[in-house]
Each structure stands twice: as C-alpha cells, then as structure tokens.
Design a protein around this motif. Sequence first.
Motif, PDB file in Angstrom:
ATOM      1  N   ALA A 197      -5.249   2.779  -0.527  1.00 18.29           N
ATOM      2  CA  ALA A 197      -5.943   1.881   0.406  1.00 18.29           C
ATOM      3  C   ALA A 197      -7.106   1.171  -0.284  1.00 18.29           C
ATOM      4  O   ALA A 197      -7.352  -0.018  -0.039  1.00 18.29           O
ATOM      5  N   ALA A 198      -7.804   1.882  -1.163  1.00 16.25           N
ATOM      6  CA  ALA A 198      -8.932   1.280  -1.871  1.00 16.25           C
ATOM      7  C   ALA A 198      -8.465   0.187  -2.828  1.00 16.25           C
ATOM      8  O   ALA A 198      -9.104  -0.869  -2.952  1.00 16.25           O
ATOM      9  N   VAL A 199      -7.352   0.424  -3.519  1.00 19.91           N
ATOM     10  CA  VAL A 199      -6.806  -0.584  -4.431  1.00 19.91           C
ATOM     11  C   VAL A 199      -6.452  -1.852  -3.670  1.00 19.91           C
ATOM     12  O   VAL A 199      -6.788  -2.969  -4.074  1.00 19.91           O
ATOM     13  N   VAL A 200      -5.756  -1.686  -2.546  1.00 23.15           N
ATOM     14  CA  VAL A 200      -5.353  -2.851  -1.752  1.00 23.15           C
ATOM     15  C   VAL A 200      -6.566  -3.584  -1.205  1.00 23.15           C
ATOM     16  O   VAL A 200      -6.635  -4.819  -1.244  1.00 23.15           O
ATOM     17  N   ALA A 201      -7.560  -2.844  -0.715  1.00 24.63           N
ATOM     18  CA  ALA A 201      -8.756  -3.471  -0.162  1.00 24.63           C
ATOM     19  C   ALA A 201      -9.521  -4.243  -1.232  1.00 24.63           C
ATOM     20  O   ALA A 201      -9.976  -5.374  -1.007  1.00 24.63           O
ATOM     21  N   ALA A 202      -9.671  -3.651  -2.413  1.00 24.34           N
ATOM     22  CA  ALA A 202     -10.395  -4.312  -3.494  1.00 24.34           C
ATOM     23  C   ALA A 202      -9.654  -5.562  -3.966  1.00 24.34           C
ATOM     24  O   ALA A 202     -10.255  -6.631  -4.164  1.00 24.34           O
ATOM     25  N   VAL A 258     -12.805   0.289  -8.313  1.00 24.94           N
ATOM     26  CA  VAL A 258     -11.920   1.377  -7.863  1.00 24.94           C
ATOM     27  C   VAL A 258     -11.698   2.386  -8.990  1.00 24.94           C
ATOM     28  O   VAL A 258     -11.765   3.599  -8.780  1.00 24.94           O
ATOM     29  N   GLN A 259     -11.453   1.884 -10.195  1.00 33.52           N
ATOM     30  CA  GLN A 259     -11.218   2.788 -11.324  1.00 33.52           C
ATOM     31  C   GLN A 259     -12.444   3.630 -11.633  1.00 33.52           C
ATOM     32  O   GLN A 259     -12.329   4.826 -11.926  1.00 33.52           O
ATOM     33  N   GLU A 291       0.827  -1.203   0.000  1.00 33.99           N
ATOM     34  CA  GLU A 291       0.000   0.000   0.000  1.00 33.99           C
ATOM     35  C   GLU A 291       0.863   1.256   0.000  1.00 33.99           C
ATOM     36  O   GLU A 291       0.565   2.237  -0.691  1.00 33.99           O
ATOM     37  N   ARG A 292       1.951   1.237   0.765  1.00 39.46           N
ATOM     38  CA  ARG A 292       2.837   2.390   0.822  1.00 39.46           C
ATOM     39  C   ARG A 292       3.483   2.654  -0.537  1.00 39.46           C
ATOM     40  O   ARG A 292       3.622   3.809  -0.960  1.00 39.46           O
ATOM     41  N   ALA A 293       3.867   1.585  -1.249  1.00 33.85           N
ATOM     42  CA  ALA A 293       4.465   1.755  -2.576  1.00 33.85           C
ATOM     43  C   ALA A 293       3.475   2.401  -3.539  1.00 33.85           C
ATOM     44  O   ALA A 293       3.833   3.293  -4.321  1.00 33.85           O
TER      45      ALA A 293
END
Length: 246
Positions: A167-172, A200-201, A141-143
């Motif tokens: 955060a949304a990308v990682v969660a999805a 997300v997109q 997520e940090r990257a």
Amino acid sequence: MSSSSAAPGRDEKTEAGTAKPPMREALIAAAFQLFLERGYEQTTVDDIVALAGVGRRSFFRYFPSKEDVVFPDHERCLADMTAFLAASDEEHEPVRRVCDAARLVLGMYAENPTFSVQRYRLTKKVPGLRAYELSVVWRYERALAEYLRGRFAGRRDGTLQADVIAAAVVAAHNNALRSWLRSAGKSDASAGVDHALGYVQSTFGVTPAAHPVPDGPADDVVVVVSRRGAPLWRVVQEIETTLGRD
C-alpha cells in the motif's frame, strides 16, 4: 491486455500513400477526440466506431467496454509487472523489488505524456472512470502484496508487513505520478517517483529484509523499577545489571 492484441497485424494505406494507424490505436484516438469534444458521458461506442470508420465488432474485439478504451494499456502493464516479480530470486531485496516494479507503471504513463495528461483530466471529471481507475490501482497493489507475502512467508506479521508495504509503494508512486500529471507532464516524472519510492525504501527496506522479526515465542520482558529522579546513568546501570551484563 497483452501486447499481442494491440494491433490487427495489417496497416491499410490512405490515398496519399501513408499508413493508417493500427485499428486499436485508431479507436483510442477517435474515442479521446470525441470525449474532449462532446464529453465522456455524451459519447457512445457507436460514435467512436463511426469516427474510426470501423464496425462495433471491431471495437469490442479490443475493448470489453467504453471504460476500457480510456485505460488501454493497464492489462499489459499488469502482466509485465507480474512477470517482473515472478522473475525475482532470493538475492533481490524485496522492498526494492516492488519499488522497481512500480516504476514499470510510470514507464507506461511516460510513453505518451499527452495521452496520459488527457486521461488524468478526463478521469477527474467522470466519477465512473475514477472508480474504474481505483479498481485498476487495487490490482497493482494486490500483485505487489502477493509477491511480498511470498517473500515474508514464515515471519511473524509477514502478511501484515506485505500488505502495508504494498500500500505504501502504491501511495508513494501515485503521489508523484499525480504531481507530474498536474504539471501537464512538464516536471521530471522519474525524479519525482524516485524520491517518493526512496522514502518507502528508507522506511521499510532495511528492517524487513535485514532484520526479520524472529519466529516463535517473543523474548522475555524485563521490567526495571527505579526511583523517580534517579540520574540516567543509574537507570542504565540497573538495566545492565538486570540483564546480566558486565
């Protein structure tokens, strides 16, 4: 962990003439065999190296700790993701780019579904491994967030947008990935992740990229007072008149 450290560079031959697996893979296989037979907590590094037929120094050449043998490829995947994002340019839509970066993680899991499912089941049972996994997820997520912060630099709330989208990308991604793992790797992982990242997109991909929030002071706020019960067309007319529109 880079791919260059994945194997010692020599394959020994068994008496039957078949090649032994590289030492790193032999250690992983031995570890998971023991984890499944005895349990994670009951298995020691000494047990692993004894089954693999190597010494302790060989184990720690590849894995800093017993936890690392459970997640052997995340360092390589994180390096691949970082390189992928670093190779981006202004033509890449940033939200789509981080979604594509997340797909690299899916590819790592899909390379060996059996191993991925075993790890998922093991991680659910061992709180320490779950905590370790969360620390790895945070690094992904940090990257993603650091890349987006660079792309959104100068925007109002650019850092906030970057952190929320990452955060949304990682969660999805993780939602779809866990669904696949719960199916024992039998469902369509790519379709599930594509669907999740597509959400997300569609939520973040257009506004941050095509309609950035302008820099500088906010626009003037216009307040229109209308009589209660006035018809909607009258309210709209008053707004247009206030804004100076014909």
